[in-house]
Scaffold this motif. Structure first.
Motif, mmCIF file in Angstrom:
data_model
loop_
_atom_site.group_PDB
_atom_site.id
_atom_site.type_symbol
_atom_site.label_atom_id
_atom_site.label_comp_id
_atom_site.label_asym_id
_atom_site.label_seq_id
_atom_site.Cartn_x
_atom_site.Cartn_y
_atom_site.Cartn_z
ATOM 1 N N UNK A 74 -35.676 -9.798 48.460
ATOM 2 C CA UNK A 74 -35.350 -8.574 47.829
ATOM 3 C C UNK A 74 -34.163 -7.718 47.698
ATOM 4 N N UNK A 75 -33.882 -7.146 46.558
ATOM 5 C CA UNK A 75 -32.109 -6.179 46.202
ATOM 6 C C UNK A 75 -32.505 -5.525 47.370
ATOM 7 N N UNK A 76 -33.378 -4.837 48.486
ATOM 8 C CA UNK A 76 -32.881 -4.204 49.765
ATOM 9 C C UNK A 76 -32.667 -4.587 50.344
ATOM 10 N N UNK A 118 -23.735 -9.313 41.796
ATOM 11 C CA UNK A 118 -22.888 -7.783 41.148
ATOM 12 C C UNK A 118 -23.569 -6.834 41.132
ATOM 13 N N UNK A 119 -24.745 -7.481 41.101
ATOM 14 C CA UNK A 119 -26.073 -5.973 41.180
ATOM 15 C C UNK A 119 -26.501 -5.764 42.499
ATOM 16 N N UNK A 120 -25.932 -6.866 43.644
ATOM 17 C CA UNK A 120 -26.736 -6.486 44.893
ATOM 18 C C UNK A 120 -24.961 -5.578 45.232
ATOM 19 N N UNK A 121 -24.020 -5.898 44.839
ATOM 20 C CA UNK A 121 -22.488 -5.208 45.378
ATOM 21 C C UNK A 121 -22.469 -3.576 44.863
ATOM 22 N N UNK A 122 -23.302 -3.222 42.980
ATOM 23 C CA UNK A 122 -22.508 -2.011 42.614
ATOM 24 C C UNK A 122 -24.082 -1.182 43.778
ATOM 25 N N UNK A 123 -25.658 -1.936 44.020
ATOM 26 C CA UNK A 123 -26.458 -0.858 45.054
ATOM 27 C C UNK A 123 -25.894 -0.646 45.931
ATOM 28 N N UNK A 124 -24.611 -2.099 46.595
ATOM 29 C CA UNK A 124 -24.424 -1.466 48.397
ATOM 30 C C UNK A 124 -23.378 -0.417 48.295
ATOM 31 N N UNK A 159 -29.334 -7.200 36.675
ATOM 32 C CA UNK A 159 -30.065 -6.145 36.202
ATOM 33 C C UNK A 159 -31.105 -5.884 37.033
ATOM 34 N N UNK A 160 -31.909 -6.031 36.083
ATOM 35 C CA UNK A 160 -33.391 -7.024 36.547
ATOM 36 C C UNK A 160 -33.736 -7.557 35.892
ATOM 37 N N UNK A 161 -34.910 -8.952 36.072
ATOM 38 C CA UNK A 161 -34.821 -10.306 35.180
ATOM 39 C C UNK A 161 -35.605 -10.538 35.691
ATOM 40 N N UNK A 162 -36.170 -12.194 34.353
ATOM 41 C CA UNK A 162 -37.489 -12.268 35.135
ATOM 42 C C UNK A 162 -38.092 -13.294 36.744
ATOM 43 N N UNK A 201 -36.501 -3.599 44.015
ATOM 44 C CA UNK A 201 -35.721 -4.664 43.072
ATOM 45 C C UNK A 201 -35.156 -3.392 42.122
ATOM 46 N N UNK A 202 -34.520 -2.933 42.915
ATOM 47 C CA UNK A 202 -34.208 -1.456 42.009
ATOM 48 C C UNK A 202 -33.834 -1.642 40.636
#
Length: 138
Positions: free
Chosen positions: A41-43, A80-86, A103-106, A114-115
């Motif tokens: 997961x993203x977290x 990119x999403x993970x980098x932005x959240x970090x 961002x969020x996908x299927x 998964x924020x």
């Protein structure tokens, strides 16, 4: 620090790393261990990225060539999403380069773990301390 796209090996970004290094940047590539049936997961992915920053900050050899208090993150697609959240969580991150971010996908729908990075960035403070309105025509 370069974070790859979903299920893409860091080897695919070697030419980017070499180019950045030729300009004097210290570059770190890493791989996450995940599969289609075992998606991190993203977290968890953000925590892994921050552990890479911690590792670099504690390594005496890396500290000789890089300033661990001024980290630049490059992320492609889900990276990119993970980098932005970090970046939102870690004050050591001073710059972002997002290559075709998602961002969020299927595969990673909006859900616990998964924020939305877009929503998080829209609520992030601006350099003047104000909060973004969340809309822009740019």
């Amino acid at each position: 620090l370069i974070t790859s796209g979903f299920l893409v090996s860091s080897e695919a970004y070697k030419s980017y790393a070499q180019r950045l290094a030729s300009w004097g940047y210290a570059v770190l590539l890493y791989d996450k261990q995940e599969t289609m049936s075992e998606i991190l997961d993203d977290v968890t992915s953000v925590a892994a990225l921050r552990q890479c920053i911690d590792l670099a900050a504690s390594d005496p050899l890396i500290k000789r060539v890089a300033d661990p208090s001024r980290v630049y993150l490059v992320g492609h697609s889900r990276g990119g999403k993970i980098s932005a959240l970090a970046a939102l969580e870690d004050p050591r991150v001073v710059a972002l380069c997002l290559l075709d971010p998602v961002d969020n996908t299927v595969y990673a729908p909006l859900a616990p773990g998964f924020p939305s990075a877009v929503a998080a960035l829209q609520g992030s403070p601006s350099p003047d301390g104000s909060t973004s309105s969340g809309s822009s025509s740019d």
